[in-house]
Scaffold this motif. Sequence first.
Motif, PDB file in Angstrom:
ATOM      1  N   HIS A   1       0.691  -1.317   0.520  1.00  0.00           N
ATOM      2  CA  HIS A   1       0.221   0.154  -0.167  1.00  0.00           C
ATOM      3  C   HIS A   1       0.613   0.714   0.190  1.00  0.00           C
ATOM      4  CE1 HIS A   1      -3.484   2.096   0.346  1.00  0.00           C
ATOM      5  NE2 HIS A   1      -2.683   2.718   1.591  1.00  0.00           N
ATOM      6  N   PHE A   2       0.177   2.538  -0.680  1.00  0.00           N
ATOM      7  CA  PHE A   2       1.223   3.455  -0.446  1.00  0.00           C
ATOM      8  C   PHE A   2      -0.040   4.884  -0.034  1.00  0.00           C
ATOM      9  CE2 PHE A   2       2.523   1.042  -4.334  1.00  0.00           C
ATOM     10  CZ  PHE A   2       4.354   1.127  -4.497  1.00  0.00           C
ATOM     11  N   TYR A   3       1.181   5.257   1.165  1.00  0.00           N
ATOM     12  CA  TYR A   3       0.658   6.013   1.464  1.00  0.00           C
ATOM     13  C   TYR A   3       1.578   7.458   0.895  1.00  0.00           C
ATOM     14  CZ  TYR A   3      -1.959   3.359   5.501  1.00  0.00           C
ATOM     15  OH  TYR A   3      -2.374   2.241   5.657  1.00  0.00           O
ATOM     16  N   ASP A   4       0.789   8.246   0.272  1.00  0.00           N
ATOM     17  CA  ASP A   4       2.039   9.143  -0.607  1.00  0.00           C
ATOM     18  C   ASP A   4       3.053   8.173  -1.347  1.00  0.00           C
ATOM     19  OD1 ASP A   4      -0.289  11.280  -0.079  1.00  0.00           O
ATOM     20  OD2 ASP A   4       0.171  12.014   1.453  1.00  0.00           O
TER      21      ASP A   4
ATOM     22  N   LEU B   1       2.818  -4.610   3.673  1.00  0.00           N
ATOM     23  CA  LEU B   1       2.001  -5.436   5.319  1.00  0.00           C
ATOM     24  C   LEU B   1       1.559  -7.033   4.946  1.00  0.00           C
ATOM     25  CD1 LEU B   1       0.928  -4.457   8.229  1.00  0.00           C
ATOM     26  CD2 LEU B   1      -1.239  -4.503   7.252  1.00  0.00           C
ATOM     27  N   ILE B   2       2.904  -7.372   5.638  1.00  0.00           N
ATOM     28  CA  ILE B   2       2.341  -8.646   5.697  1.00  0.00           C
ATOM     29  C   ILE B   2       1.709  -9.446   7.023  1.00  0.00           C
ATOM     30  CG2 ILE B   2       3.847 -11.261   5.991  1.00  0.00           C
ATOM     31  CD1 ILE B   2       6.274  -8.760   5.187  1.00  0.00           C
ATOM     32  N   ALA B   3       0.144 -10.339   7.254  1.00  0.00           N
ATOM     33  CA  ALA B   3       0.112 -10.292   7.212  1.00  0.00           C
ATOM     34  C   ALA B   3      -0.322 -12.384   8.297  1.00  0.00           C
ATOM     35  CB  ALA B   3      -1.898 -10.279   7.273  1.00  0.00           C
ATOM     36  N   TYR B   4       0.199 -12.881   9.413  1.00  0.00           N
ATOM     37  CA  TYR B   4      -0.186 -14.368   9.519  1.00  0.00           C
ATOM     38  C   TYR B   4      -1.361 -14.535  10.877  1.00  0.00           C
ATOM     39  CZ  TYR B   4       4.611 -15.217   7.795  1.00  0.00           C
ATOM     40  OH  TYR B   4       5.370 -15.404   7.464  1.00  0.00           O
TER      41      TYR B   4
ATOM     42  N   PRO C   1      -6.511   2.311   5.874  1.00  0.00           N
ATOM     43  CA  PRO C   1      -6.241   1.532   3.979  1.00  0.00           C
ATOM     44  C   PRO C   1      -5.729   0.406   3.979  1.00  0.00           C
ATOM     45  CG  PRO C   1      -6.111   3.571   4.398  1.00  0.00           C
ATOM     46  CD  PRO C   1      -6.014   3.490   5.663  1.00  0.00           C
ATOM     47  N   ALA C   2      -4.769   0.264   4.396  1.00  0.00           N
ATOM     48  CA  ALA C   2      -3.453  -0.643   4.323  1.00  0.00           C
ATOM     49  C   ALA C   2      -4.091  -2.266   4.685  1.00  0.00           C
ATOM     50  CB  ALA C   2      -2.284  -0.751   4.724  1.00  0.00           C
ATOM     51  N   ASP C   3      -5.041  -1.894   5.689  1.00  0.00           N
ATOM     52  CA  ASP C   3      -5.478  -3.588   6.672  1.00  0.00           C
ATOM     53  C   ASP C   3      -6.757  -3.443   5.585  1.00  0.00           C
ATOM     54  OD1 ASP C   3      -4.476  -3.661   9.702  1.00  0.00           O
ATOM     55  OD2 ASP C   3      -3.432  -2.168   8.506  1.00  0.00           O
ATOM     56  N   ILE C   4      -7.274  -3.139   4.943  1.00  0.00           N
ATOM     57  CA  ILE C   4      -8.744  -2.965   4.140  1.00  0.00           C
ATOM     58  C   ILE C   4      -8.775  -4.310   3.524  1.00  0.00           C
ATOM     59  CG2 ILE C   4     -10.877  -2.574   2.683  1.00  0.00           C
ATOM     60  CD1 ILE C   4      -9.781   0.627   4.177  1.00  0.00           C
ATOM     61  N   LYS C   5      -7.783  -4.415   2.932  1.00  0.00           N
ATOM     62  CA  LYS C   5      -7.429  -5.657   2.058  1.00  0.00           C
ATOM     63  C   LYS C   5      -7.403  -6.893   2.431  1.00  0.00           C
ATOM     64  CE  LYS C   5      -4.883  -8.781  -1.127  1.00  0.00           C
ATOM     65  NZ  LYS C   5      -3.062  -8.674  -1.293  1.00  0.00           N
ATOM     66  N   PHE C   6      -7.257  -7.084   4.265  1.00  0.00           N
ATOM     67  CA  PHE C   6      -7.776  -8.014   4.858  1.00  0.00           C
ATOM     68  C   PHE C   6      -8.983  -8.697   5.460  1.00  0.00           C
ATOM     69  CE2 PHE C   6      -2.891  -7.327   5.217  1.00  0.00           C
ATOM     70  CZ  PHE C   6      -2.681  -8.141   4.595  1.00  0.00           C
TER      71      PHE C   6
END
Length: 127
Positions: A71-74, A80-83, A115-120
């Motif tokens: 994800h790009f914030y500007d 972001l790597i989730a487990y 925003p970076a967490d929305i995909k999860f």
Amino acid sequence: MIRVAAAVIENEEGLLLIARRKPEKSQGGLWEFPGGKLEEGESPEACLRRELMEEMGIEIAIGAFFGQNDHFYDAVHIQLIAYQAKHTAGEIRLADHDQYEWVQVNQLMNYEFAPADIKFVQMLMQA
């Protein structure tokens, strides 16, 4: 690029842990799956164990890789790597967050996520 690990933590009742960032922090007031920045040479799993102890005072058992989101914030690139994880010990004490909730998957849509967490969130809702 900033590498960040996040944990989709489940408790014994099957509820998921989400936390709201303090207002003065970047993305303040938004909800996220807890975690933090990887240090040099640190694995995402080690990062999650360290960060969850530092930020919340809890121990977790790391499970399967859940997903990755770039994800790009500007001009800032966040990877972001989730487990998946299980809460194993400790009472939650907040350091970087001002609130936490244990929620059912179908309740996630009631919270405004970073925003970076929305995909999860979307991946969990579709599972």
